[in-house]
Design a protein around this motif. Structure first.
Motif, PDB file in Angstrom:
ATOM      1  N   GLU A 159      40.927  22.792  29.313  1.00 56.25           N
ATOM      2  CA  GLU A 159      40.594  23.030  27.908  1.00 56.25           C
ATOM      3  C   GLU A 159      40.420  24.511  27.589  1.00 56.25           C
ATOM      4  O   GLU A 159      40.387  24.900  26.416  1.00 56.25           O
ATOM      5  N   TYR A 160      40.299  25.343  28.626  1.00 58.66           N
ATOM      6  CA  TYR A 160      40.111  26.782  28.409  1.00 58.66           C
ATOM      7  C   TYR A 160      41.348  27.601  28.760  1.00 58.66           C
ATOM      8  O   TYR A 160      41.287  28.841  28.722  1.00 58.66           O
ATOM      9  N   MET A 161      42.453  26.954  29.122  1.00 60.18           N
ATOM     10  CA  MET A 161      43.603  27.693  29.622  1.00 60.18           C
ATOM     11  C   MET A 161      44.238  28.612  28.585  1.00 60.18           C
ATOM     12  O   MET A 161      44.992  29.515  28.925  1.00 60.18           O
ATOM     13  N   HIS A 162      43.922  28.393  27.302  1.00 59.27           N
ATOM     14  CA  HIS A 162      44.466  29.267  26.260  1.00 59.27           C
ATOM     15  C   HIS A 162      43.501  30.399  25.920  1.00 59.27           C
ATOM     16  O   HIS A 162      43.740  31.171  24.984  1.00 59.27           O
ATOM     17  N   LYS A 163      42.382  30.478  26.653  1.00 61.60           N
ATOM     18  CA  LYS A 163      41.409  31.539  26.418  1.00 61.60           C
ATOM     19  C   LYS A 163      41.430  32.510  27.595  1.00 61.60           C
ATOM     20  O   LYS A 163      41.566  32.104  28.738  1.00 61.60           O
ATOM     21  N   LEU A 164      41.228  33.784  27.293  1.00 62.44           N
ATOM     22  CA  LEU A 164      41.316  34.810  28.338  1.00 62.44           C
ATOM     23  C   LEU A 164      40.092  34.797  29.250  1.00 62.44           C
ATOM     24  O   LEU A 164      40.225  34.721  30.476  1.00 62.44           O
ATOM     25  N   THR A 165      38.886  34.859  28.674  1.00 66.29           N
ATOM     26  CA  THR A 165      37.675  35.039  29.479  1.00 66.29           C
ATOM     27  C   THR A 165      37.323  33.817  30.312  1.00 66.29           C
ATOM     28  O   THR A 165      36.905  33.939  31.463  1.00 66.29           O
ATOM     29  N   LYS A 166      37.475  32.611  29.736  1.00 65.16           N
ATOM     30  CA  LYS A 166      37.082  31.397  30.448  1.00 65.16           C
ATOM     31  C   LYS A 166      38.225  30.756  31.214  1.00 65.16           C
ATOM     32  O   LYS A 166      37.991  29.975  32.141  1.00 65.16           O
ATOM     33  N   GLY A 167      39.446  31.063  30.837  1.00 62.92           N
ATOM     34  CA  GLY A 167      40.585  30.405  31.472  1.00 62.92           C
ATOM     35  C   GLY A 167      41.359  31.272  32.447  1.00 62.92           C
ATOM     36  O   GLY A 167      41.348  31.034  33.651  1.00 62.92           O
ATOM     37  N   PHE A 168      41.977  32.321  31.923  1.00 66.26           N
ATOM     38  CA  PHE A 168      42.918  33.098  32.723  1.00 66.26           C
ATOM     39  C   PHE A 168      42.245  34.162  33.583  1.00 66.26           C
ATOM     40  O   PHE A 168      42.624  34.379  34.738  1.00 66.26           O
ATOM     41  N   LEU A 169      41.230  34.811  33.027  1.00 63.61           N
ATOM     42  CA  LEU A 169      40.635  35.973  33.698  1.00 63.61           C
ATOM     43  C   LEU A 169      39.983  35.651  35.045  1.00 63.61           C
ATOM     44  O   LEU A 169      40.196  36.385  36.014  1.00 63.61           O
ATOM     45  N   PRO A 170      39.187  34.569  35.177  1.00 61.48           N
ATOM     46  CA  PRO A 170      38.564  34.278  36.480  1.00 61.48           C
ATOM     47  C   PRO A 170      39.579  34.094  37.597  1.00 61.48           C
ATOM     48  O   PRO A 170      39.371  34.573  38.720  1.00 61.48           O
ATOM     49  N   MET A 171      40.681  33.411  37.298  1.00 60.74           N
ATOM     50  CA  MET A 171      41.722  33.200  38.306  1.00 60.74           C
ATOM     51  C   MET A 171      42.389  34.533  38.657  1.00 60.74           C
ATOM     52  O   MET A 171      42.704  34.801  39.827  1.00 60.74           O
ATOM     53  N   THR A 172      42.592  35.372  37.654  1.00 60.39           N
ATOM     54  CA  THR A 172      43.203  36.680  37.885  1.00 60.39           C
ATOM     55  C   THR A 172      42.322  37.541  38.791  1.00 60.39           C
ATOM     56  O   THR A 172      42.826  38.222  39.693  1.00 60.39           O
ATOM     57  N   VAL A 173      41.004  37.501  38.557  1.00 63.05           N
ATOM     58  CA  VAL A 173      40.073  38.277  39.384  1.00 63.05           C
ATOM     59  C   VAL A 173      40.107  37.787  40.830  1.00 63.05           C
ATOM     60  O   VAL A 173      40.120  38.587  41.773  1.00 63.05           O
ATOM     61  N   ALA A 174      40.141  36.452  40.999  1.00 63.08           N
ATOM     62  CA  ALA A 174      40.174  35.880  42.359  1.00 63.08           C
ATOM     63  C   ALA A 174      41.428  36.310  43.098  1.00 63.08           C
ATOM     64  O   ALA A 174      41.368  36.732  44.271  1.00 63.08           O
ATOM     65  N   ILE A 175      42.576  36.221  42.436  1.00 57.09           N
ATOM     66  CA  ILE A 175      43.841  36.615  43.075  1.00 57.09           C
ATOM     67  C   ILE A 175      43.877  38.118  43.301  1.00 57.09           C
ATOM     68  O   ILE A 175      44.420  38.604  44.301  1.00 57.09           O
ATOM     69  N   GLY A 176      43.266  38.887  42.385  1.00 57.10           N
ATOM     70  CA  GLY A 176      43.198  40.332  42.572  1.00 57.10           C
ATOM     71  C   GLY A 176      42.396  40.707  43.809  1.00 57.10           C
ATOM     72  O   GLY A 176      42.763  41.638  44.544  1.00 57.10           O
ATOM     73  N   PHE A 177      41.305  39.975  44.070  1.00 50.99           N
ATOM     74  CA  PHE A 177      40.498  40.243  45.261  1.00 50.99           C
ATOM     75  C   PHE A 177      41.287  39.914  46.528  1.00 50.99           C
ATOM     76  O   PHE A 177      41.247  40.654  47.515  1.00 50.99           O
ATOM     77  N   VAL A 178      42.028  38.796  46.476  1.00 51.82           N
ATOM     78  CA  VAL A 178      42.902  38.441  47.603  1.00 51.82           C
ATOM     79  C   VAL A 178      43.927  39.552  47.835  1.00 51.82           C
ATOM     80  O   VAL A 178      44.174  39.971  48.971  1.00 51.82           O
ATOM     81  N   GLY A 179      44.516  40.042  46.744  1.00 50.31           N
ATOM     82  CA  GLY A 179      45.506  41.101  46.849  1.00 50.31           C
ATOM     83  C   GLY A 179      44.945  42.374  47.457  1.00 50.31           C
ATOM     84  O   GLY A 179      45.600  43.025  48.274  1.00 50.31           O
ATOM     85  N   LEU A 180      43.724  42.721  47.067  1.00 53.66           N
ATOM     86  CA  LEU A 180      43.094  43.916  47.622  1.00 53.66           C
ATOM     87  C   LEU A 180      42.938  43.798  49.140  1.00 53.66           C
ATOM     88  O   LEU A 180      43.255  44.742  49.880  1.00 53.66           O
ATOM     89  N   LEU A 181      42.483  42.640  49.602  1.00 56.04           N
ATOM     90  CA  LEU A 181      42.312  42.428  51.042  1.00 56.04           C
ATOM     91  C   LEU A 181      43.656  42.480  51.770  1.00 56.04           C
ATOM     92  O   LEU A 181      43.764  43.047  52.861  1.00 56.04           O
TER      93      LEU A 181
END
Length: 402
Positions: A159-181
């Motif tokens: 229900e939040y996939m069309h919102k940036l803060t609740k939908g897309f951003l948390p997943m982006t941060v998680a993948i970004g942390f994986v990428g950094l490692l």
């Protein structure tokens, strides 16, 4: 006269009437997919043996027997089938429930890889955890668990996939942390595959198109900056663009130039199994990253085409199974199945592209075929989960219960 036919699912308790036989033509599992996977692994084992048989002639492998890599690859395949059978017996609902915990546990392993004295380095890269008997590559685990995590995240946050803060951003941060490692290891190739998996699942899960496009452009910019700010990566790109200049052919493009020579020697039908010249210490990592070049030299265009066709079949079946699951409102299962297809397809495409000179040289193995324990075992577990999804689809279509 009225006849009552039994249902053919796990919950069927009614016996058929005498003289009445009804059989479902639907198989219990996807046998063609199983055979394609097994044939790829066995074919890979044969080619690993062919590509590595001459390695003991070099000082680096002087203490190894000619059959060293063959025996180890056979053990890896045996372990892969064993763990695959265990994974197949785990219900898809259990994988969904454990997806976030498996993702976090693999993040911890990626951190441990970077700790001096714990992580094991090879050829300047620190990507392994040594357990004496075998080496574990956490980035391979992450490819599988990011599929499950992204699919579960998409279902939970639908229900939040069309919102940036609740939908897309948390997943982006998680993948970004994986990428950094992964960039600290460094392993840009694995990061690229993981980004493709996560972005692909989010796209299929209905993420906002504007945010998807914006993050996609941002990622392209990040990858470009990583390459531009890294002198050795930048040199590798320039060498890839012109591998036949003497300086490049003897330097950064050495592997690529000899890979292309191998394909050129193979022509249509190849020089024959075992007849490769490039594997005789000319082509580095012939049994891992550049296994396809040996296949091209020994079995020619036809051999390469067979390999491409088998990977195409796996990816196609993954999307077919995922589409069937989504049609039955099994969204997590459907996205996970398609994610597995994206994973295998993207990694195979990158490896083949590197071998053929279509992409810059990256240290990514050919799934199911290249030498390596972590890769083969994790690939097999992922495909076992795909087969489990297909199995549950078939049970439900028969009217049974899981």
């Amino acid at each position: 006269m009225k006849f009552a036919f039994p249902s053919f699912g796990a919950s069927s308790t009614q016996a058929p009437l005498p003289g009445i036989v009804q059989r479902s033509k639907m198989m219990e599992y996807d046998q063609p997919l199983v055979w394609v996977v097994v044939l790829l692994m066995l074919f890979g084992m044969v080619m690993v043996y062919s590509a590595s048989i001459a390695l003991p002639d070099s000082p680096k492998y002087a203490n190894y027997k000619n059959s060293h890599f063959l025996v180890r690859q056979a053990i890896f395949i045996g372990a892969a089938l064993f763990f695959g059978l265990i994974a197949f017996r785990v219900p898809v609902a259990t994988w969904q429930r454990w997806a976030p915990y498996l993702f976090v546990a693999t993040l911890i392993l990626l951190v441990l890889v970077l700790v001096p004295g714990i992580g094991k380095g090879v050829n300047g890269a620190r990507r392994w955890l040594s357990f004496k008997v075998f080496n574990l590559q956490p980035s391979e685990l992450m490819k599988l668990f990011v599929v499950l995590y992204a699919a579960d995240y998409t279902v939970r946050k639908q229900e939040y996939m069309h919102k940036l803060t609740k939908g897309f951003l948390p997943m982006t941060v998680a993948i970004g942390f994986v990428g950094l490692l992964l960039l600290l290891e460094p392993d840009l190739g694995a990061f690229g595959v993981i980004v493709c998996i996560a972005m692909g699942i989010l796209f299929l899960g209905g993420v906002n198109g504007v945010w998807f496009g914006g993050i996609g452009l941002t990622l392209v910019g990040i990858f470009s900056m990583v390459i531009l700010l890294s002198p050795w990566r930048r040199e590798r790109i320039f060498a890839y663009l012109n591998p036949w200049v003497e300086e490049n052919a003897l330097g950064k493009a050495y592997q690529l130039s000899h890979s292309l020579i191998a394909f050129g020697r193979g022509e249509l039908f190849g020089v024959g199994l075992g007849g490769s010249v490039e594997k005789l210490h000319y082509l580095p990592e012939a049994h891992t990253d550049f296994l396809l070049a040996v296949i091209g030299e020994e079995l020619g265009f036809v051999g390469v085409l067979v390999v491409v066709a088998m990977f195409y079949w796996i990816v196609k079946r993954s999307f077919d199974i995922g589409r069937q699951a989504i049609a039955m409102d099994l969204t997590f299962a459907g996205l996970a199945a398609k994610g597995i297809g994206i994973w295998i397809g993207v990694q195979a495409f990158i490896n083949m592209g590197v071998n053929l000179g279509l992409l810059p040289t990256k240290g990514l193995t050919l799934p199911l075929m290249s030498y390596g324990g972590s890769g083969v075992v994790i690939n097999c577990i992922g495909l076992a989960i795909l087969l489990r999804i297909d199995y549950e689809n078939r049970v439900l279509m028969r009217g049974g219960r899981i």
